[in-house]
Scaffold this motif. Structure first.
Motif, mmCIF file in Angstrom:
data_model
loop_
_atom_site.group_PDB
_atom_site.id
_atom_site.type_symbol
_atom_site.label_atom_id
_atom_site.label_comp_id
_atom_site.label_asym_id
_atom_site.label_seq_id
_atom_site.Cartn_x
_atom_site.Cartn_y
_atom_site.Cartn_z
ATOM 1 N N ARG A 9 0.604 -1.369 0.101
ATOM 2 C CA ARG A 9 -0.195 0.044 0.647
ATOM 3 C C ARG A 9 0.937 1.080 0.120
ATOM 4 O O ARG A 9 1.882 1.316 0.351
ATOM 5 N N GLU A 10 0.281 2.312 -0.830
ATOM 6 C CA GLU A 10 0.724 3.341 -0.793
ATOM 7 C C GLU A 10 1.734 4.329 0.889
ATOM 8 O O GLU A 10 2.634 4.261 0.477
ATOM 9 N N PHE A 12 2.296 2.956 3.398
ATOM 10 C CA PHE A 12 2.620 1.878 4.194
ATOM 11 C C PHE A 12 4.472 2.575 4.456
ATOM 12 O O PHE A 12 5.183 3.529 3.640
ATOM 13 N N GLU A 16 13.174 0.062 6.131
ATOM 14 C CA GLU A 16 14.138 0.797 5.771
ATOM 15 C C GLU A 16 13.723 1.879 4.959
ATOM 16 O O GLU A 16 13.067 1.079 3.418
ATOM 17 N N VAL A 18 14.984 3.286 1.126
ATOM 18 C CA VAL A 18 16.546 2.535 0.824
ATOM 19 C C VAL A 18 16.998 4.101 -0.794
ATOM 20 O O VAL A 18 15.895 4.836 -0.800
ATOM 21 N N GLY A 50 5.575 10.798 -5.867
ATOM 22 C CA GLY A 50 6.215 9.412 -5.815
ATOM 23 C C GLY A 50 7.533 9.171 -5.657
ATOM 24 O O GLY A 50 8.537 8.632 -6.122
ATOM 25 N N VAL A 51 8.554 10.766 -4.926
ATOM 26 C CA VAL A 51 10.707 10.568 -4.288
ATOM 27 C C VAL A 51 10.017 10.049 -3.451
ATOM 28 O O VAL A 51 11.677 9.897 -3.182
ATOM 29 N N LYS A 53 8.994 11.569 -0.650
ATOM 30 C CA LYS A 53 9.396 12.419 0.496
ATOM 31 C C LYS A 53 8.860 12.681 1.520
ATOM 32 O O LYS A 53 9.169 12.177 2.323
ATOM 33 N N THR A 54 7.159 12.122 1.282
ATOM 34 C CA THR A 54 6.319 11.595 2.406
ATOM 35 C C THR A 54 6.600 10.935 3.275
ATOM 36 O O THR A 54 6.564 10.396 4.721
ATOM 37 N N CYS A 55 7.205 9.753 2.507
ATOM 38 C CA CYS A 55 8.117 8.019 3.257
ATOM 39 C C CYS A 55 9.430 8.590 4.055
ATOM 40 O O CYS A 55 9.633 8.019 5.662
ATOM 41 N N GLU A 128 1.475 18.387 0.819
ATOM 42 C CA GLU A 128 0.848 19.053 0.004
ATOM 43 C C GLU A 128 0.997 20.458 0.355
ATOM 44 O O GLU A 128 -0.239 21.032 0.340
ATOM 45 N N TYR A 182 13.849 8.842 -8.723
ATOM 46 C CA TYR A 182 14.844 7.453 -8.506
ATOM 47 C C TYR A 182 15.669 7.234 -10.134
ATOM 48 O O TYR A 182 14.475 6.852 -10.970
ATOM 49 N N ILE A 190 13.548 -0.652 -4.259
ATOM 50 C CA ILE A 190 12.528 -0.696 -3.205
ATOM 51 C C ILE A 190 11.309 -1.146 -3.386
ATOM 52 O O ILE A 190 10.986 -2.099 -3.090
ATOM 53 N N ARG A 194 10.210 -4.474 -1.547
ATOM 54 C CA ARG A 194 8.836 -4.552 -1.140
ATOM 55 C C ARG A 194 7.866 -5.810 -1.621
ATOM 56 O O ARG A 194 7.143 -6.857 -0.715
ATOM 57 N N ILE A 224 5.168 0.790 -7.277
ATOM 58 C CA ILE A 224 4.750 -0.163 -5.914
ATOM 59 C C ILE A 224 3.140 -0.308 -6.876
ATOM 60 O O ILE A 224 2.542 -1.711 -6.077
ATOM 61 N N TYR A 315 0.246 15.603 -10.742
ATOM 62 C CA TYR A 315 -0.272 14.316 -10.646
ATOM 63 C C TYR A 315 -0.865 14.041 -11.922
ATOM 64 O O TYR A 315 -1.748 12.744 -11.450
HETATM 65 N N1 LIG Z 1 14.020 5.255 -0.904
HETATM 66 C C1 LIG Z 1 12.382 4.618 -0.538
HETATM 67 N N2 LIG Z 1 12.507 3.688 0.231
HETATM 68 C C2 LIG Z 1 11.556 2.430 0.726
HETATM 69 N N3 LIG Z 1 9.999 3.161 0.265
HETATM 70 C C3 LIG Z 1 10.209 4.271 -0.604
HETATM 71 C C4 LIG Z 1 11.244 4.811 -0.983
HETATM 72 N N4 LIG Z 1 10.298 6.154 -1.585
HETATM 73 C C5 LIG Z 1 9.054 5.793 -1.843
HETATM 74 N N5 LIG Z 1 8.946 4.568 -1.255
HETATM 75 C C6 LIG Z 1 7.301 4.211 -1.213
HETATM 76 O O1 LIG Z 1 6.451 4.433 -2.672
HETATM 77 C C7 LIG Z 1 5.553 5.321 -2.303
HETATM 78 C C8 LIG Z 1 5.513 6.526 -2.869
HETATM 79 O O2 LIG Z 1 6.211 6.882 -2.394
HETATM 80 P P1 LIG Z 1 6.137 9.350 -1.214
HETATM 81 O O3 LIG Z 1 4.547 8.775 -1.172
HETATM 82 O O4 LIG Z 1 6.420 9.099 -0.546
HETATM 83 O O5 LIG Z 1 6.665 10.188 -2.270
HETATM 84 P P2 LIG Z 1 6.240 11.719 -2.094
HETATM 85 O O6 LIG Z 1 7.501 12.096 -3.052
HETATM 86 O O7 LIG Z 1 5.690 12.023 -1.214
HETATM 87 O O8 LIG Z 1 5.251 11.426 -3.454
HETATM 88 P P3 LIG Z 1 4.056 13.166 -3.173
HETATM 89 O O9 LIG Z 1 4.574 13.946 -3.769
HETATM 90 O O10 LIG Z 1 2.946 12.206 -4.605
HETATM 91 O O11 LIG Z 1 3.140 12.766 -2.216
HETATM 92 C C9 LIG Z 1 5.342 5.028 -1.287
HETATM 93 O O12 LIG Z 1 4.839 4.070 -0.815
HETATM 94 C C10 LIG Z 1 7.067 5.030 -0.374
HETATM 95 O O13 LIG Z 1 6.594 3.515 1.301
#
Ligand SMILES: Nc1ncnc2c1ncn2[C@@H]1O[C@H](COP(=O)(O)OP(=O)(O)OP(=O)(O)O)[C@@H](O)[C@H]1O
Length: 345
Positions: A9-10, A12, A16, A18, A50-51, A53-55, A128, A182, A190, A194, A224, A315
């Motif tokens: 899931r998104e 999650f 670690e 990476v 999707g890079v 940032k949130t994670c 956001e 990435y 990554i 998963r 993912i 988006y």
């Molecule tokens: N380096 C990483 N290692 C493991 N999982 C990752 C990594 N980078 C991203 N993910 C996973 O990829 C998905 C997207 O990442 P995330 O939501 O953090 O992106 P974002 O840059 O915040 O995007 P947005 O701006 O759309 O919110 C999530 O499920 C996250 O757990």
């Protein structure tokens, strides 16, 4: 096939993170003053979707809490909580000082209550943040010495363009952590992580993960999503492992599912804009604003509408074609609003 659905899931947060060592170090060092009772600078995390940032923000704050359990952390997604009231309320809620707050409670009362929650530091992640419509909330939070801010957005120029002078001058000095997309190898690892946690061993090959990573073009959310979609499809088809045909089918379906989810998450006025564009196939800004104003009771300013459009471009929901005066908008996929198989992907 799937042994742990959560991992795919998104939202999650992996144990670690990476390939983001430098970014984690940068953010942790910026937050380090909290360990000595000082206030860190505001931190900005900038980069495309999707890079990670949130994670990374959630992961790093999780680590910080292990060192400093008494610290309070709040995660707010400004796409959903875009008013000053909601942001202040969510921070109050995290401190437990939200008793007897109603919709009609004056915002200054919320602020005064927050002033009194200064017994422990609070770190607020505003994700956001470029969708925050009442940016006075940033001014309020910045005034509170016990509150530290981690602000997440796509691009610095677009974010700062929305601030008034007061907010801009307060936030200009913060630390910036920039995220690039990435590379394929990074995304493969990554996805491997998963797959090894979420799927039975050997159900997806390295070559398939590489195909998925290649297609995702640096966006881990898409990668993912495709992996999840392929695993679900294989389960439905009753096969023991993911086939190349399943991957090929999962790629467009997962993108549609992500777009559909994003469209469903649009707030009311954004959705009206999106619908106007989708109904028109292709539309110029002036016609778009005019039609939008006919469909809503209380139209937003052109500046806010431009902000919405930029976000929808980030988006991947719509695209802008042509330059400046000849510019027009169209949706990237026309049937996202219809219900289809992709909803279960
Ligand atoms: N380096 C990483 N290692 C493991 N999982 C990752 C990594 N980078 C991203 N993910 C996973 O990829 C998905 C997207 O990442 P995330 O939501 O953090 O992106 P974002 O840059 O915040 O995007 P947005 O701006 O759309 O919110 C999530 O499920 C996250 O757990």
């Amino acid at each position: 096939m799937i042994v742990d659905e959560r991992v795919l899931r998104e939202d999650f947060v992996p144990g670690e993170v990476v390939h983001r060592h430098d970014e984690i170090t940068h953010l942790s060092e910026t937050l380090e003053p909290l360990l000595y009772g000082d206030r860190p600078e505001t931190t900005f995390l900038f980069g495309p979707t999707g890079v990670g940032k949130t994670c990374l923000a959630r992961y790093t704050l999780g680590q910080l809490r292990e060192q400093l359990p008494e610290i309070r952390t709040v995660y707010i997604n400004c796409w959903q909580e875009y008013t000053r009231f909601r942001v202040l309320y969510r921070v109050l809620e995290a401190t437990g000082a939200d008793i007897d707050i109603h919709r009609s409670t004056p915002k200054d009362e919320l602020f005064q209550r927050l002033v009194r929650t200064d017994d422990q530091p609070i770190v607020v992640i505003l994700d956001e943040v470029d969708q925050l419509e009442e940016t006075e909330a940033l001014y309020d939070l910045h005034r509170l010495r016990h509150v530290s801010l981690v602000l997440i957005a796509n691009r610095e120029e677009e974010l700062f363009a929305q601030f008034d002078d007061r907010v801009r001058s307060r936030l200009r000095a913060g630390t910036r952590v920039k995220f690039d997309r990435y590379g394929t190898d990074e995304l493969v690892s990554i996805l491997e992580e998963r797959a090894s946690q979420g799927l039975e061993p050997g159900v997806v090959t390295d070559a398939q993960l590489r195909t998925i990573a290649d297609d995702a073009a640096g966006d881990a959310r898409v990668g993912i999503g495709v992996l999840r979609s392929a695993a679900r499809r294989a389960t439905r088809e009753g096969v023991e492992s993911v086939t190349d045909d399943i991957v090929a089918a999962a790629i467009p379906n997962a993108r549609t599912a992500i777009r559909r989810e994003t469209v469903e998450g649009l707030i009311e006025h954004q959705r009206v804009l999106y619908d106007v564009i989708a109904d028109a196939d292709e539309i110029e800004p002036s016609d778009l604003y005019e039609e939008y104003e006919q469909r809503v009771d209380d139209p937003k300013t052109t500046r806010t509408l431009r902000n919405y459009l930029t976000k929808m471009i980030h988006y991947d929901l719509i695209e802008a074609v042509g330059q400046k005066r000849g510019r027009s908008y169209r949706v990237l996929e026309s049937d996202v609003r219809e219900n289809g198989d992709a909803a279960d992907e």
